[in-house]
Design a protein around this motif. Structure first.
Motif, PDB file in Angstrom:
ATOM      1  N   ASP A 253       0.837  -1.202   0.000  1.00 28.99           N
ATOM      2  CA  ASP A 253       0.000   0.000   0.000  1.00 28.99           C
ATOM      3  C   ASP A 253       0.873   1.254   0.000  1.00 28.99           C
ATOM      4  OD1 ASP A 253       0.937   0.354   2.574  1.00 28.99           O
ATOM      5  OD2 ASP A 253      -0.946  -0.214   3.544  1.00 28.99           O
ATOM      6  N   ASN A 254       0.249   2.423  -0.033  1.00 23.59           N
ATOM      7  CA  ASN A 254       1.012   3.678  -0.107  1.00 23.59           C
ATOM      8  C   ASN A 254       1.452   4.189   1.269  1.00 23.59           C
ATOM      9  OD1 ASN A 254       1.184   5.182  -2.915  1.00 23.59           O
ATOM     10  ND2 ASN A 254      -0.710   4.009  -2.933  1.00 23.59           N
ATOM     11  N   GLY A 255       0.508   4.312   2.206  1.00 24.20           N
ATOM     12  CA  GLY A 255       0.814   5.015   3.446  1.00 24.20           C
ATOM     13  C   GLY A 255       1.755   4.260   4.374  1.00 24.20           C
ATOM     14  N   GLY A 256       1.373   3.029   4.720  1.00 23.54           N
ATOM     15  CA  GLY A 256       2.189   2.244   5.642  1.00 23.54           C
ATOM     16  C   GLY A 256       3.583   2.013   5.091  1.00 23.54           C
ATOM     17  N   HIS A 257       3.650   1.798   3.800  1.00 22.97           N
ATOM     18  CA  HIS A 257       4.932   1.568   3.121  1.00 22.97           C
ATOM     19  C   HIS A 257       5.839   2.780   3.281  1.00 22.97           C
ATOM     20  CE1 HIS A 257       7.202   1.719  -0.867  1.00 22.97           C
ATOM     21  NE2 HIS A 257       7.596   0.552  -0.390  1.00 22.97           N
ATOM     22  N   ALA A 258       5.297   3.968   3.001  1.00 20.25           N
ATOM     23  CA  ALA A 258       6.122   5.181   3.090  1.00 20.25           C
ATOM     24  C   ALA A 258       6.606   5.389   4.529  1.00 20.25           C
ATOM     25  CB  ALA A 258       5.328   6.395   2.606  1.00 20.25           C
ATOM     26  N   VAL A 259       5.729   5.173   5.490  1.00 21.94           N
ATOM     27  CA  VAL A 259       6.092   5.392   6.896  1.00 21.94           C
ATOM     28  C   VAL A 259       7.198   4.419   7.320  1.00 21.94           C
ATOM     29  CG1 VAL A 259       5.248   5.202   9.281  1.00 21.94           C
ATOM     30  CG2 VAL A 259       3.815   6.291   7.522  1.00 21.94           C
ATOM     31  N   ALA A 260       6.998   3.130   7.014  1.00 23.39           N
ATOM     32  CA  ALA A 260       7.954   2.119   7.477  1.00 23.39           C
ATOM     33  C   ALA A 260       9.314   2.293   6.798  1.00 23.39           C
ATOM     34  CB  ALA A 260       7.402   0.723   7.202  1.00 23.39           C
ATOM     35  N   LEU A 261       9.297   2.545   5.487  1.00 27.27           N
ATOM     36  CA  LEU A 261      10.590   2.649   4.788  1.00 27.27           C
ATOM     37  C   LEU A 261      11.357   3.894   5.215  1.00 27.27           C
ATOM     38  CD1 LEU A 261      10.139   1.288   1.174  1.00 27.27           C
ATOM     39  CD2 LEU A 261      10.600   0.116   3.307  1.00 27.27           C
ATOM     40  N   LYS A 262      10.654   4.985   5.383  1.00 28.15           N
ATOM     41  CA  LYS A 262      11.332   6.213   5.845  1.00 28.15           C
ATOM     42  C   LYS A 262      11.950   5.954   7.221  1.00 28.15           C
ATOM     43  CE  LYS A 262      11.841  10.893   6.126  1.00 28.15           C
ATOM     44  NZ  LYS A 262      13.149  11.002   6.738  1.00 28.15           N
ATOM     45  N   TRP A 263      11.181   5.315   8.098  1.00 28.94           N
ATOM     46  CA  TRP A 263      11.658   5.014   9.448  1.00 28.94           C
ATOM     47  C   TRP A 263      12.906   4.116   9.397  1.00 28.94           C
ATOM     48  CZ3 TRP A 263      12.439   0.531  12.214  1.00 28.94           C
ATOM     49  CH2 TRP A 263      12.603   0.662  13.592  1.00 28.94           C
ATOM     50  N   SER A 264      12.883   3.152   8.477  1.00 25.90           N
ATOM     51  CA  SER A 264      13.978   2.176   8.424  1.00 25.90           C
ATOM     52  C   SER A 264      15.309   2.823   8.040  1.00 25.90           C
ATOM     53  CB  SER A 264      13.648   1.057   7.426  1.00 25.90           C
ATOM     54  OG  SER A 264      13.770   1.515   6.081  1.00 25.90           O
ATOM     55  N   MET A 265      15.272   3.893   7.257  1.00 28.65           N
ATOM     56  CA  MET A 265      16.528   4.464   6.752  1.00 28.65           C
ATOM     57  C   MET A 265      17.412   4.968   7.886  1.00 28.65           C
ATOM     58  SD  MET A 265      16.938   4.027   3.567  1.00 28.65           S
ATOM     59  CE  MET A 265      18.120   5.191   2.924  1.00 28.65           C
ATOM     60  N   ASN A 267      16.707   4.343  11.350  1.00 28.15           N
ATOM     61  CA  ASN A 267      16.758   3.441  12.500  1.00 28.15           C
ATOM     62  C   ASN A 267      17.478   2.125  12.223  1.00 28.15           C
ATOM     63  OD1 ASN A 267      15.100   4.716  14.790  1.00 28.15           O
ATOM     64  ND2 ASN A 267      13.953   5.150  12.935  1.00 28.15           N
ATOM     65  N   ILE A 268      17.311   1.573  11.016  1.00 23.56           N
ATOM     66  CA  ILE A 268      18.013   0.320  10.710  1.00 23.56           C
ATOM     67  C   ILE A 268      19.366   0.627  10.070  1.00 23.56           C
ATOM     68  CG2 ILE A 268      17.954  -1.827   9.366  1.00 23.56           C
ATOM     69  CD1 ILE A 268      14.937  -1.891   9.756  1.00 23.56           C
ATOM     70  N   TYR A 269      19.351   1.470   9.035  1.00 24.15           N
ATOM     71  CA  TYR A 269      20.590   1.656   8.249  1.00 24.15           C
ATOM     72  C   TYR A 269      21.471   2.795   8.770  1.00 24.15           C
ATOM     73  CZ  TYR A 269      18.116  -1.548   5.261  1.00 24.15           C
ATOM     74  OH  TYR A 269      17.458  -2.653   4.799  1.00 24.15           O
ATOM     75  N   ASN A 270      20.923   3.618   9.675  1.00 29.87           N
ATOM     76  CA  ASN A 270      21.655   4.761  10.231  1.00 29.87           C
ATOM     77  C   ASN A 270      22.142   5.716   9.141  1.00 29.87           C
ATOM     78  OD1 ASN A 270      22.573   6.323  12.294  1.00 29.87           O
ATOM     79  ND2 ASN A 270      24.567   5.301  12.432  1.00 29.87           N
ATOM     80  N   VAL A 271      21.275   6.000   8.214  1.00 25.99           N
ATOM     81  CA  VAL A 271      21.625   6.872   7.088  1.00 25.99           C
ATOM     82  C   VAL A 271      20.918   8.213   7.274  1.00 25.99           C
ATOM     83  CG1 VAL A 271      21.263   7.159   4.597  1.00 25.99           C
ATOM     84  CG2 VAL A 271      22.040   4.970   5.494  1.00 25.99           C
ATOM     85  N   GLU A 272      21.628   9.293   6.932  1.00 24.99           N
ATOM     86  CA  GLU A 272      21.034  10.636   7.027  1.00 24.99           C
ATOM     87  C   GLU A 272      20.615  11.108   5.635  1.00 24.99           C
ATOM     88  OE1 GLU A 272      20.491  12.013   9.847  1.00 24.99           O
ATOM     89  OE2 GLU A 272      21.766  10.730  11.104  1.00 24.99           O
ATOM     90  N   PRO A 273      19.614  11.976   5.568  1.00 28.77           N
ATOM     91  CA  PRO A 273      19.258  12.578   4.278  1.00 28.77           C
ATOM     92  C   PRO A 273      20.494  13.236   3.658  1.00 28.77           C
ATOM     93  CG  PRO A 273      17.610  13.125   5.934  1.00 28.77           C
ATOM     94  CD  PRO A 273      18.728  12.423   6.663  1.00 28.77           C
ATOM     95  N   GLY A 274      20.609  13.154   2.348  1.00 24.56           N
ATOM     96  CA  GLY A 274      21.753  13.766   1.662  1.00 24.56           C
ATOM     97  C   GLY A 274      22.882  12.782   1.401  1.00 24.56           C
TER      98      GLY A 274
END
Ligand code: COA
Ligand code: AMP
Length: 632
Positions: A253-265, A267-274
């Motif tokens: 789906d659109n909403g849950g997917h966007a929330v979870a993937l954004k969170w994972s970047m 919290n899981i991968y420790n990546v910052e925007p940019g």
């Protein structure tokens, strides 16, 4: 209690509070009515009533926030010797214009669009253009043959198919268009149009009236805005192997997917925007959907689209070249890629040729990471090497070492702990929880976190039967394993007929269906045997009909060709052997697990239920003829 434990405990005790907070990082046109909608349990929905657009969250919002000039996508293609950098401004314009072109062809909200594309920037453009329109994309991996494509065309009935004239594999050009034409011929459903990107290595002939040239379509189109969709509307369908030849259409789906993937970047991968984030996979797989396209762009990162292999394009230093040239901070790939690199460069000499000072972490998934490969990567790269476990169905990790929350000690062979949102348990055949260290079925207590599958395309009963039936109140992962006293997960094997070949998920049942269709084959079985490079490889066993017309060798070579033509080269089905009979239980069940143990040279017990133990010796002899067990 450590920070990780606290966060995990909160995510389970208060999922609505936890994910409601995470959802603040996504732009919503209208906020949700309910974070977790349990009105149709055991089928749960996230953020119902919410209105958003995934493409807006991936592109427009970053442009509006001042990231317009930052590279959004780096296309690096050693197989065509070309590179291209698209800023957020440029990618938004390309996506909006291609969305305009699709809209002119009649594509609107809810319509399906199949994408059959190689690893080029336009594949990402087409995915995001669908998301922009609220259309549902279904990407089909380029290594699948016409038949597989036809099955997917029939199941999701696309209005338009987007493809390219060809893909490039080392040493050969794969003409996609003839495969596409054949698939459309085979399928009962016909798309209204095909949009074809002509690549100079092999141009395709277009069917007048049906086929449209990508460049011409774009030249005649104007940019299209983002169409509002519900959080619970489908973003994509991705087909994956089930136990039969009919693949499962996993819906996202659109909403849950966007929330979870954004969170994972973070919290899981420790990546910052940019930062530059590279998933060396393919857009045809879930890793490509989540971590080449959606997650890095949702997070405002630069993503890398790599059209090449870990070795041979041109050498085992290819990954290090890309990391150093594009200042990649995080690399995500499958262990098999590292096994391939190690095989050709055991001392890691190519690593030393590049400046990897920006490089911080390696994430591995797609198959079990053997401790040997983990140790080699850790030693040679001198960065944390993180195994994490997930599936097409889940869209993101079930278990991982959450580097952005609190890095935990690595235990080789384990993808560490269940991620926040996941209440993972090990169950016995009766559905009872087992003690720490005991092997059983890995199952997640419902509700699953956002971003996971809300269902299968047009197949709710199959969804319930496949995942929710065996253990009421749980999602059955199809993997077996155990959780140790420290809460670390160990994923050991599949509980079904799925095998994992070079990180690609394949169904032995689907291969058996192809073999059984050969006119001289009376009975057959396919098993996955251990392979040092690819993890597993399929091996076929054929019982021929009495009076079979062709020789054993001829039948073997014909079935190899059939699997390549009907499933695709990605199945890597190259070995089969003719046997007089198959070992079975008295009730007629083929003893595949015992055959696999013989092939792998493992100890095995002669099953008490076998109808004739002598057959196992015959199987052993046949396997010896084709070189198994390998260590012998
Ligand atoms: N289009 C057409 N054909 C394709 C294809 C594509 N997109 N991708 C693969 N194939 C073909 C290959 O050319 C090969 O054909 P062949 O039988 O003629 O040699 C066959 O499918 C098998 O491909 P592959 O499994 O990739 O094996 P390989 O021997 O070419 O390469 C590795 C081995 C380990 C280098 C490769 O599998 C790899 O890079 N793996 C990374 C794993 C990965 O990305 N997993 C995704 C989940 S994270
Ligand atoms: P796919 O749906 O193609 O991503 O394949 C999912 C399957 O791959 C899982 O169910 C597992 O069997 C296997 N898998 C993926 N990642 C891992 C991992 N880190 N460890 C063990 N098995 C894995």
């Amino acid at each position: 209690m450590g920070r990780f434990d606290e966060i995990h405990a909160r995510s389970i005790a208060d999922p609505s509070g936890f994910w409601g907070e995470a959802a603040e990082d996504i732009f919503w046109r209208k906020r949700w009515d309910k974070v977790l909608d349990d009105s149709k349990a055991p089928i749960y929905r996230w953020f119902s009533g919410g209105v958003t657009n995934t493409c807006y969250n991936c592109l427009d919002r970053h442009v509006e926030d001042g990231r317009g000039e930052q590279p959004a996508l780096i296309y690096d293609s050693p197989v065509t010797d070309s590179k291209r950098i698209l800023t957020y401004d440029a990618l938004r314009l390309e996506v909006a214009t291609f969305a305009g072109a699709l809209a002119k062809l009649g594509v609107g909200k809810g319509d399906r669009v199949i994408l059959y594309m190689p690893m080029i920037a336009e594949a990402v453009v087409a995915m995001l253009a669908c998301a922009r329109l609220g259309a549902v994309h279904s990407v089909v991996f380029g290594g699948f043959a016409a038949n597989e494509l036809a099955t997917r065309i029939e199941d999701c009935t696309p209005k338009v198919i987007v493809s390219a004239s060809c893909g490039i594999e080392p040493g050969r050009v794969v003409a996609y268009k003839p495969l596409l034409d054949k698939a459309i011929d085979l399928a009962k459903h016909k798309p209204d149009h095909c949009v074809i990107l002509q690549r100079p290595m092999e141009e395709a002939s277009l069917v007048p009236g049906r086929d449209v040239d990508w460049q011409e379509a774009v030249a005649a189109a104007s940019p299209h805005g983002c169409v509002e969709v519900l959080a619970t509307d489908p973003l994509y369908i991705l087909y994956t192997s089930g136990t039969t030849g009919q693949p499962k259409g996993i819906v996202r789906d659109n909403g849950g997917h966007a929330v979870a993937l954004k969170w994972s970047m973070k919290n899981i991968y420790n990546v910052e925007p940019g930062e530059v984030y590279w998933a060396a996979s393919d857009v045809g797989w879930v890793v490509g959907h989540s971590y080449i396209v959606y997650a890095p762009l949702l997070h405002g990162c630069t993503t890398v689209v790599y059209e090449g292999k870990p070795v041979g394009t041109p050498d085992p230093g290819a990954f290090w070249r890309v990391i150093s040239e594009h200042k990649v901070g995080t690399l995500f790939t499958a262990p098999t890629a590292f096994r391939a690199i190690r095989q050709q460069d055991p001392e890691g000499e190519h690593i030393g040729k590049y400046d990897l000072s920006h490089y911080r972490a390696l994430f591995l998934a797609g198959e079990r990471c053997d401790p040997d490969t983990l140790a080699w990567a850790e030693e040679k790269l001198d960065v944390p090497v993180i195994d994490h476990w997930w599936q097409t169905e889940t869209g993101w990790s079930i278990a991982a070492n959450c580097m952005g929350i609190e890095p935990l000690p690595v235990k080789p062979g384990s993808p560490t702990r269940p991620v926040p949102g996941w209440d993972l348990q090990v169950l016995d055949a009766e559905g009872e929880r087992v003690e720490a260290g005991t092997i059983g079925a890995l199952a997640a207590k419902l509700p699953l976190p956002p971003g996971t599958l809300p269902g299968l395309w047009n197949a709710e009963q199959r969804f319930r039967d496949s995942y929710l039936e065996t253990f009421p109140g749980y999602y059955e992962t199809g993997d077996a394993g155990y959780i140790d006293e420290d809460g670390y997960v160990f994923v050991m094997a599949r509980t079904d007929d799925i095998i994992n070949v070079a990180g690609h998920r394949l169904s032995t049942g689907a291969m058996e269906e192809v073999l059984a269709a050969h006119s001289d084959v009376a009975e057959c079985a396919v098993i996955g045997v251990h392979d040092r490079l690819k993890g597993q490889l399929p091996v076929g066993f054929l019982v021929l009909k009495t009076g079979a017309e062709r020789s054993d060798d001829a039948v073997v070579s014909e079935v190899v060709t059939m699997v390549r033509q009907q499933i695709g080269p990605v199945a890597a089905f190259k070995q089969a052997t003719v046997v007089k009979r198959l070992p079975k239980t008295r009730s007629g069940k083929i003893l595949r697990a015992t055959m696999r143990k013989i092939a792998d040279g493992e100890d095995y017990k002669v099953p008490a239920t076998i109808d004739d133990p002598q057959i196992l010796d015959e199987i052993s002899d046949s396997l010896a003829h084709i070189g198994y067990p390998k260590s012998a």
